[in-house]
Design a protein around this motif. Structure first.
Motif, PDB file in Angstrom:
ATOM      1  N   ARG A 176       9.579  26.928  70.867  1.00  0.00           N
ATOM      2  CA  ARG A 176       8.227  26.371  71.023  1.00  0.00           C
ATOM      3  C   ARG A 176       7.332  26.905  69.908  1.00  0.00           C
ATOM      4  O   ARG A 176       7.062  28.105  69.838  1.00  0.00           O
ATOM      5  N   ASP A 177       6.909  26.003  69.045  1.00  0.00           N
ATOM      6  CA  ASP A 177       5.952  26.315  67.988  1.00  0.00           C
ATOM      7  C   ASP A 177       5.458  24.994  67.415  1.00  0.00           C
ATOM      8  O   ASP A 177       5.616  23.947  68.056  1.00  0.00           O
ATOM      9  N   ASP A 178       4.870  25.011  66.238  1.00  0.00           N
ATOM     10  CA  ASP A 178       4.305  23.781  65.685  1.00  0.00           C
ATOM     11  C   ASP A 178       5.371  22.730  65.388  1.00  0.00           C
ATOM     12  O   ASP A 178       5.068  21.534  65.337  1.00  0.00           O
ATOM     13  N   ALA A 179       6.627  23.153  65.187  1.00  0.00           N
ATOM     14  CA  ALA A 179       7.696  22.205  64.885  1.00  0.00           C
ATOM     15  C   ALA A 179       8.425  21.713  66.123  1.00  0.00           C
ATOM     16  O   ALA A 179       9.078  20.668  66.089  1.00  0.00           O
ATOM     17  N   PHE A 180       8.332  22.451  67.232  1.00  0.00           N
ATOM     18  CA  PHE A 180       9.060  22.128  68.462  1.00  0.00           C
ATOM     19  C   PHE A 180       8.090  22.257  69.632  1.00  0.00           C
ATOM     20  O   PHE A 180       7.834  23.360  70.114  1.00  0.00           O
ATOM     21  N   ARG A 181       7.562  21.133  70.071  1.00  0.00           N
ATOM     22  CA  ARG A 181       6.469  21.200  71.039  1.00  0.00           C
ATOM     23  C   ARG A 181       6.564  20.158  72.139  1.00  0.00           C
ATOM     24  O   ARG A 181       5.694  20.093  73.011  1.00  0.00           O
ATOM     25  N   PHE A 182       7.598  19.321  72.141  1.00  0.00           N
ATOM     26  CA  PHE A 182       7.676  18.213  73.103  1.00  0.00           C
ATOM     27  C   PHE A 182       8.415  18.687  74.362  1.00  0.00           C
ATOM     28  O   PHE A 182       9.632  18.535  74.484  1.00  0.00           O
ATOM     29  N   ILE A 183       7.659  19.237  75.296  1.00  0.00           N
ATOM     30  CA  ILE A 183       8.228  19.879  76.484  1.00  0.00           C
ATOM     31  C   ILE A 183       7.494  19.376  77.721  1.00  0.00           C
ATOM     32  O   ILE A 183       6.278  19.592  77.863  1.00  0.00           O
ATOM     33  N   TYR A 184       8.215  18.723  78.634  1.00  0.00           N
ATOM     34  CA  TYR A 184       7.603  18.357  79.907  1.00  0.00           C
ATOM     35  C   TYR A 184       7.447  19.604  80.775  1.00  0.00           C
ATOM     36  O   TYR A 184       8.430  20.351  80.967  1.00  0.00           O
ATOM     37  N   PRO A 185       6.262  19.856  81.340  1.00  0.00           N
ATOM     38  CA  PRO A 185       6.126  20.975  82.275  1.00  0.00           C
ATOM     39  C   PRO A 185       7.129  20.907  83.418  1.00  0.00           C
ATOM     40  O   PRO A 185       7.629  21.936  83.878  1.00  0.00           O
ATOM     41  N   ALA A 186       7.457  19.679  83.874  1.00  0.00           N
ATOM     42  CA  ALA A 186       8.416  19.526  84.967  1.00  0.00           C
ATOM     43  C   ALA A 186       9.797  20.035  84.572  1.00  0.00           C
ATOM     44  O   ALA A 186      10.565  20.489  85.431  1.00  0.00           O
ATOM     45  N   ASN A 187      10.145  19.956  83.290  1.00  0.00           N
ATOM     46  CA  ASN A 187      11.447  20.471  82.852  1.00  0.00           C
ATOM     47  C   ASN A 187      11.506  21.985  82.984  1.00  0.00           C
ATOM     48  O   ASN A 187      12.515  22.551  83.415  1.00  0.00           O
ATOM     49  N   VAL A 188      10.431  22.654  82.600  1.00  0.00           N
ATOM     50  CA  VAL A 188      10.404  24.109  82.722  1.00  0.00           C
ATOM     51  C   VAL A 188      10.388  24.506  84.196  1.00  0.00           C
ATOM     52  O   VAL A 188      11.070  25.447  84.610  1.00  0.00           O
ATOM     53  N   ASP A 189       9.620  23.776  85.006  1.00  0.00           N
ATOM     54  CA  ASP A 189       9.621  24.040  86.450  1.00  0.00           C
ATOM     55  C   ASP A 189      11.020  23.889  87.031  1.00  0.00           C
ATOM     56  O   ASP A 189      11.425  24.648  87.923  1.00  0.00           O
ATOM     57  N   THR A 190      11.769  22.906  86.539  1.00  0.00           N
ATOM     58  CA  THR A 190      13.141  22.697  87.022  1.00  0.00           C
ATOM     59  C   THR A 190      14.025  23.891  86.685  1.00  0.00           C
ATOM     60  O   THR A 190      14.838  24.326  87.510  1.00  0.00           O
ATOM     61  N   LEU A 191      13.866  24.433  85.473  1.00  0.00           N
ATOM     62  CA  LEU A 191      14.651  25.617  85.112  1.00  0.00           C
ATOM     63  C   LEU A 191      14.334  26.789  86.036  1.00  0.00           C
ATOM     64  O   LEU A 191      15.233  27.510  86.480  1.00  0.00           O
ATOM     65  N   PHE A 192      13.052  26.977  86.332  1.00  0.00           N
ATOM     66  CA  PHE A 192      12.676  28.034  87.284  1.00  0.00           C
ATOM     67  C   PHE A 192      13.304  27.779  88.647  1.00  0.00           C
ATOM     68  O   PHE A 192      13.818  28.691  89.303  1.00  0.00           O
ATOM     69  N   ALA A 193      13.246  26.524  89.101  1.00  0.00           N
ATOM     70  CA  ALA A 193      13.796  26.189  90.417  1.00  0.00           C
ATOM     71  C   ALA A 193      15.301  26.416  90.470  1.00  0.00           C
ATOM     72  O   ALA A 193      15.858  26.726  91.537  1.00  0.00           O
ATOM     73  N   LEU A 194      15.974  26.268  89.329  1.00  0.00           N
ATOM     74  CA  LEU A 194      17.415  26.514  89.255  1.00  0.00           C
ATOM     75  C   LEU A 194      17.741  28.002  89.177  1.00  0.00           C
ATOM     76  O   LEU A 194      18.913  28.376  89.156  1.00  0.00           O
ATOM     77  N   GLY A 195      16.706  28.836  89.121  1.00  0.00           N
ATOM     78  CA  GLY A 195      16.895  30.283  89.114  1.00  0.00           C
ATOM     79  C   GLY A 195      16.807  30.931  87.759  1.00  0.00           C
ATOM     80  O   GLY A 195      16.964  32.153  87.640  1.00  0.00           O
ATOM     81  N   ALA A 196      16.558  30.155  86.704  1.00  0.00           N
ATOM     82  CA  ALA A 196      16.594  30.705  85.355  1.00  0.00           C
ATOM     83  C   ALA A 196      15.367  31.554  85.062  1.00  0.00           C
ATOM     84  O   ALA A 196      14.268  31.298  85.551  1.00  0.00           O
ATOM     85  N   ASN A 197      15.576  32.550  84.232  1.00  0.00           N
ATOM     86  CA  ASN A 197      14.482  33.245  83.558  1.00  0.00           C
ATOM     87  C   ASN A 197      14.250  32.517  82.242  1.00  0.00           C
ATOM     88  O   ASN A 197      15.206  32.131  81.557  1.00  0.00           O
ATOM     89  N   VAL A 198      12.996  32.293  81.880  1.00  0.00           N
ATOM     90  CA  VAL A 198      12.666  31.543  80.672  1.00  0.00           C
ATOM     91  C   VAL A 198      11.973  32.458  79.678  1.00  0.00           C
ATOM     92  O   VAL A 198      11.041  33.192  80.033  1.00  0.00           O
ATOM     93  N   VAL A 199      12.449  32.423  78.431  1.00  0.00           N
ATOM     94  CA  VAL A 199      11.776  33.110  77.333  1.00  0.00           C
ATOM     95  C   VAL A 199      11.537  32.106  76.218  1.00  0.00           C
ATOM     96  O   VAL A 199      12.215  31.072  76.133  1.00  0.00           O
ATOM     97  N   TRP A 200      10.573  32.397  75.370  1.00  0.00           N
ATOM     98  CA  TRP A 200      10.186  31.476  74.304  1.00  0.00           C
ATOM     99  C   TRP A 200      10.462  32.099  72.943  1.00  0.00           C
ATOM    100  O   TRP A 200      10.379  33.320  72.783  1.00  0.00           O
ATOM    101  N   PHE A 201      10.752  31.273  71.963  1.00  0.00           N
ATOM    102  CA  PHE A 201      10.907  31.779  70.609  1.00  0.00           C
ATOM    103  C   PHE A 201      10.449  30.719  69.625  1.00  0.00           C
ATOM    104  O   PHE A 201      10.318  29.535  69.967  1.00  0.00           O
ATOM    105  N   SER A 202      10.212  31.141  68.386  1.00  0.00           N
ATOM    106  CA  SER A 202       9.738  30.243  67.333  1.00  0.00           C
ATOM    107  C   SER A 202      10.736  30.183  66.193  1.00  0.00           C
ATOM    108  O   SER A 202      10.901  31.172  65.464  1.00  0.00           O
TER     109      SER A 202
END
Length: 456
Positions: free
Chosen positions: A261-287
């Motif tokens: 996630r940065d200026d080059a990679f930004r097309f992320i549905y909030p529902a997709n991240v919520d789904t990862l959380f619901a599946l039990g994942a820990n989420v980290v971000w990088f550029s």
């Protein structure tokens, strides 16, 4: 960048009628009429008056929601009767209605464009409609256009019309007098370049690219406050789902998914991240633009964005390109979508014809085109990751580039419109890559399988 957290609001108990909340779907006869600016300004107007505002975007979109989220102060989810599905939309509207003082839904393209269309969304959920019409170059035809929007196809909920780009008070009077009796007048907005939102080839600029965004929205909100549309719209009831959703399995528990996630990679549905959380994942971000190494993780997701605008920086970050190649060689599951996929080819050629070295996980070259290369809904079944008869992952495609690769697709997406073959899906080792932007809630277990280490 700020961390993303899943929604914590709780919808009403199943089977209850739900709260009646003032609600409005903001539409237009075509793109470019100003509906995003008006929706964002309405959200800003009511949020600064102390109301809790929830905004939704009709159709696949990553850019407008960032502006609407900045205006409302809350994440913006998508409503698409095919891609997200009616059940998903109903559940999210009911969740919003449990806490909101106002719900706004921004339409996509023209009111009746697409299958399903914004008009279909208004009919399905009983949403009053505001039609924003760019009226600077018309007079009585304004009424004819409004009549057509209101009466084309099956009956719509009540409609009001906002005239945008109006020159004078006399001009506004002509427009108002042209309206049929069954269409309400929402007011007239004067031309105001200082309140407009800039755009480029994929759409409007994202909120974080506009440091003066709130000033622009406040300027428009001030104008709307004095108009009839500045008042709260009619209330709509959003019943809770008929049955509560049981907690699903958590196959990504104790796994960490790193998301670019940065200026080059930004097309992320909030529902997709919520789904990862619901599946039990820990989420980290990088550029990929700034970082030299990958964070400690069990899987990678490179979403879409604008790698073509940052080719020089991506090419110069040799450490990150090497880190991506090592992750792939080590068998780390990787999902790359559209712009994320583009950054993994050998070479990216930008619109100026300049070639940039990319990560080299996919053989071949991706080249920017002057015209739109593909757009539309897509359904994807991933071989080896989804059982026979499993519900396909749903998503969409929208890009200006083309690929030239000796790698054969493992499968092709399918267009739901006519069943024709759609975008190529490439798999090499632990990498799955395609132009398709997936909507994770349509098949969370398939996403978990993809990110859980099962290679194609």
């Amino acid at each position: 960048m700020p961390e993303h957290h899943p929604a914590t609001t709780t919808p009403p108990p199943a089977g209850t009628p739900g709260r009646a909340v003032p609600t409005l779907l903001v539409a237009a006869p075509a793109s470019g009429q100003g509906k995003t600016t008006v929706t964002a300004a309405l959200a800003r107007l009511h949020a600064r008056q102390g109301r809790t505002v929830r905004v939704f975007k009709t159709g696949p979109d990553f850019l407008d929601p960032t502006l609407l989220a900045a205006a409302s102060g809350a994440p913006v989810h998508s409503i698409d009767l095919w891609m997200t599905g009616e059940a998903d939309a109903r559940a999210r509207l009911a969740e919003a209605a449990a806490v909101a003082d106002l719900i706004l839904v921004e339409g996509v393209m023209g009111l009746h464009d697409g299958t399903p269309s914004s008009a279909d969304v208004a009919r399905r959920f009983g949403l009053p409609v505001l039609a924003v019409i760019q009226a600077g170059a018309m007079a009585q035809t304004f009424g004819a256009l409004a009549h057509g929007l209101a009466h084309y196809g099956a009956p719509l909920p009540p409609m009001r019309v906002l005239a945008n780009g109006v020159g004078t008070a006399r001009h506004a009077d002509l427009l108002r007098e042209s309206l049929p009796a069954d269409i309400g007048w929402a007011g007239a907005l004067a031309r105001d370049a200082a309140a407009s939102l800039p755009e480029r080839h994929l759409g409007l600029f994202s909120a974080d690219e506009l440091p003066d965004l709130i000033d622009r929205l406040d300027r428009m909100a001030d104008a709307l406050e004095a108009l009839p549309i500045g008042q709260l719209p009619p209330a709509v009831s959003f019943p809770a789902p008929a049955a509560p959703t049981a907690p699903g399995p958590r196959p990504l528990a104790r796994k960490t998914v790193a998301i670019a996630r940065d200026d080059a990679f930004r097309f992320i549905y909030p529902a997709n991240v919520d789904t990862l959380f619901a599946l039990g994942a820990n989420v980290v971000w990088f550029s990929p633009l700034r970082d030299r190494t990958l964070p400690a993780c069990d899987a990678l997701w490179l979403p879409g964005g604008y790698p073509e605008l940052h080719g020089t920086t991506l090419a110069a970050n040799a450490d990150m390109r090497a880190a991506l190649r090592r992750a792939h060689a080590d068998g780390l599951p990787i999902l790359a979508e559209c712009g994320g996929m583009m950054a993994l080819f050998d070479t990216l050629v930008d619109k100026e014809g300049v070639s940039h070295q990319m990560a080299g996980l996919l053989p071949g070259t991706v080249t920017m085109q002057r015209r739109l290369a593909a757009i539309g809904h897509q359904a994807v079944t991933l071989p080896g990751l989804m059982p026979d008869g499993d519900e396909p992952l749903r998503g969409h495609t929208f890009h200006y580039s083309k690929t030239d690769s000796p790698l054969e697709p493992v499968v092709r997406a399918v267009s739901p419109r006519d069943g024709a073959p759609g975008e190529a899906v490439y798999q090499t080792g632990s990498l799955t890559a395609s132009y398709v932007h997936l909507y994770f809630p349509t098949n969370p277990l398939a996403i978990a399988a993809l990110l859980g280490g099962k290679a194609g």
